[in-house]
Design a protein around this motif. Sequence first.
Motif, PDB file in Angstrom:
ATOM      1  N   HIS A  78     102.414  34.519   6.376  1.00 25.07           N
ATOM      2  CA  HIS A  78     102.387  34.188   4.949  1.00 25.07           C
ATOM      3  C   HIS A  78     102.553  32.682   4.729  1.00 25.07           C
ATOM      4  O   HIS A  78     101.953  32.119   3.822  1.00 25.07           O
ATOM      5  N   GLU A  79     103.344  32.047   5.575  1.00 24.40           N
ATOM      6  CA  GLU A  79     103.474  30.590   5.489  1.00 24.40           C
ATOM      7  C   GLU A  79     102.150  29.913   5.852  1.00 24.40           C
ATOM      8  O   GLU A  79     101.733  28.946   5.207  1.00 24.40           O
ATOM      9  N   ALA A  80     101.461  30.428   6.883  1.00 26.22           N
ATOM     10  CA  ALA A  80     100.156  29.887   7.270  1.00 26.22           C
ATOM     11  C   ALA A  80      99.143  30.059   6.145  1.00 26.22           C
ATOM     12  O   ALA A  80      98.341  29.160   5.858  1.00 26.22           O
ATOM     13  N   LEU A  81      99.164  31.230   5.504  1.00 29.60           N
ATOM     14  CA  LEU A  81      98.259  31.494   4.386  1.00 29.60           C
ATOM     15  C   LEU A  81      98.535  30.540   3.232  1.00 29.60           C
ATOM     16  O   LEU A  81      97.614  29.984   2.620  1.00 29.60           O
ATOM     17  N   HIS A  82      99.808  30.331   2.934  1.00 32.59           N
ATOM     18  CA  HIS A  82     100.207  29.423   1.858  1.00 32.59           C
ATOM     19  C   HIS A  82      99.733  28.000   2.156  1.00 32.59           C
ATOM     20  O   HIS A  82      99.194  27.311   1.280  1.00 32.59           O
ATOM     21  N   ASN A  83      99.908  27.556   3.405  1.00 32.22           N
ATOM     22  CA  ASN A  83      99.493  26.202   3.794  1.00 32.22           C
ATOM     23  C   ASN A  83      97.972  26.052   3.730  1.00 32.22           C
ATOM     24  O   ASN A  83      97.461  25.001   3.354  1.00 32.22           O
ATOM     25  N   ALA A  84      97.257  27.114   4.112  1.00 31.02           N
ATOM     26  CA  ALA A  84      95.789  27.059   4.073  1.00 31.02           C
ATOM     27  C   ALA A  84      95.295  26.962   2.637  1.00 31.02           C
ATOM     28  O   ALA A  84      94.346  26.218   2.344  1.00 31.02           O
ATOM     29  N   LEU A  85      95.913  27.702   1.719  1.00 33.15           N
ATOM     30  CA  LEU A  85      95.508  27.656   0.311  1.00 33.15           C
ATOM     31  C   LEU A  85      95.779  26.290  -0.311  1.00 33.15           C
ATOM     32  O   LEU A  85      95.089  25.874  -1.240  1.00 33.15           O
ATOM     33  N   PHE A  86      96.789  25.590   0.215  1.00 31.73           N
ATOM     34  CA  PHE A  86      97.027  24.213  -0.228  1.00 31.73           C
ATOM     35  C   PHE A  86      95.978  23.275   0.385  1.00 31.73           C
ATOM     36  O   PHE A  86      95.440  22.403  -0.287  1.00 31.73           O
ATOM     37  N   PHE A  87      95.679  23.482   1.656  1.00 34.22           N
ATOM     38  CA  PHE A  87      94.756  22.613   2.385  1.00 34.22           C
ATOM     39  C   PHE A  87      93.363  22.584   1.760  1.00 34.22           C
ATOM     40  O   PHE A  87      92.699  21.541   1.746  1.00 34.22           O
ATOM     41  N   ILE A  88      92.899  23.716   1.214  1.00 36.88           N
ATOM     42  CA  ILE A  88      91.533  23.779   0.684  1.00 36.88           C
ATOM     43  C   ILE A  88      91.423  23.243  -0.742  1.00 36.88           C
ATOM     44  O   ILE A  88      90.316  23.131  -1.269  1.00 36.88           O
ATOM     45  N   GLN A  89      92.534  22.872  -1.361  1.00 37.40           N
ATOM     46  CA  GLN A  89      92.488  22.386  -2.740  1.00 37.40           C
ATOM     47  C   GLN A  89      91.854  21.003  -2.820  1.00 37.40           C
ATOM     48  O   GLN A  89      91.924  20.215  -1.865  1.00 37.40           O
TER      49      GLN A  89
END
Length: 514
Positions: free
Chosen positions: A307-318
């Motif tokens: 879930h932390e990886a998913l959260h970081n990925a959703l930030f990265f693509i912004q």
Amino acid sequence: MQYLTKDKEKNSNVSLTSEQIKFIENIHLPKRLLLPSDSNFDSKYIYIHLERWEFIYVGTVNVYNFNLTSPLLNKLLKFIVIHMINSSASPLTSVMFRQIKNNLSKIPLNSISYFKELEGMAISKDSDRHYYFDVKRLTRLLFRINFPLFDIDDYEQLNFIKIPAQANNFLKYEDIENTMPSHLKNLIAKRLVEYSTEEGLKNIKKSDLKNLVVLGISFCIGLRSAQFSKLYGSLIKLDTTNRKTGLKRYSIQIPLAKKQHVSGEKPKIALSYEIGQLIDAYKKTFNLSEEEQLFKPLTNNLSVELHEALHNALFFIQPNSTKKLILSGEMFQPIYTLYDFRHNIGHSMAMRGASEDEIAHVLGHSSTIAARHYIMATPELAMLKHQALGKNPVWSEMIGLMMTGNAANIDTWNGKIVSGMLGGKLFLKIGGCNRYQDKCHLSKVRSCYGCFYFRPFKDIEKHKSVHKIITLELIDLVEVSNKSGNYNNPLIEAATDTKHEVEIVINRLLRAVQ
């Protein structure tokens, strides 16, 4: 578990545990919140430290009073309200705020109590149907922020709680589809395409690559954390390669979500080219063998790590501008979980006519029981979704906020020029492109209007010509789909999105002229 009473309130039956108190104390609230509006007559900011928030939005004065007797619950309430404003791209009405405030102060803060509240309202003939969905929305957010006593692994149960009967089908639509808004899905798809290319892979760090693989698998397949733990290299295979185009076809064998009674071969489904490329790069970068576990727990809880990886990925693509707002504290990043992606896939398949067996196959279920819950959503949901995408101003606003590309002047532009074919017509110099990659793998012109690298030139007539062709294509697509009986054709949604993205650019240019 021992409950503390130091924050027990006169106007509440809610007490906080020591873990919950620590969680709230560690919350960092921004100094101000940027409101999503481009009107000169709306309020631009909300100042978070105030106990009374009063602001104007689309001509309406909204008032939020944070007057609970517990300072900790007031802080948690502010945190929740900010998240809801950011995730919906519009502020809550005063009535909705008071309802959330009441829920937070009256229902004991644990998942069991919230589940019981929802189950009771679902079967009650006297309960307010709107109230049910407000409580469910709050419950969903408490799970997403990983609030103590809301275990993320219990989150999936929320999707299968009975929904009360209601005459207004839009309530059911809102409960299902707003979980994963269209603009977010468009953003994820385009970014996965971008970073799966050779140039894209050269420009990301190892940690970002791993996060993108978690996002890609969640987006395409919707695995649970337990299924992630069962993945190993040879379960993802390269099936064929086209020597002329270089395109590859991948497949994945999906571990069953729960232990089955009878052993058998794992379900096998196609995997998109882009996700396959990312996984190949991930295995190569981390030197993972074909029989080695793809996602090894670094701590004692792989679910939290994923879930932390998913959260970081959703930030990265912004877009960079959105990242700046998040880092400055003026915007909270919307939070989504593995279960939100799983839920989205199940409902998307059901609305497009997939059978119980097909849904169970893709989600890795050993039975069709869960699949039936998705199919219970009425067929009218697909039409409701299409209507809402066409008429919902909030959705358009969200797309507008995502598209950060401002208009550019063709005479002073020094970067890449966007030209391409659409509907058999050549469109020259419709805008500029700020993409750092030399090659774009998306469809020229058609995909540009929803891309934040796009800088439309100020020739409005060219954009109107694009809009005309896109509109005719949509009409033809709907007609052909209806005649063939494919009423839920997913291409209709994609064409509708493209049409609105072009409209937003045209409206933005018209406003600039006025």
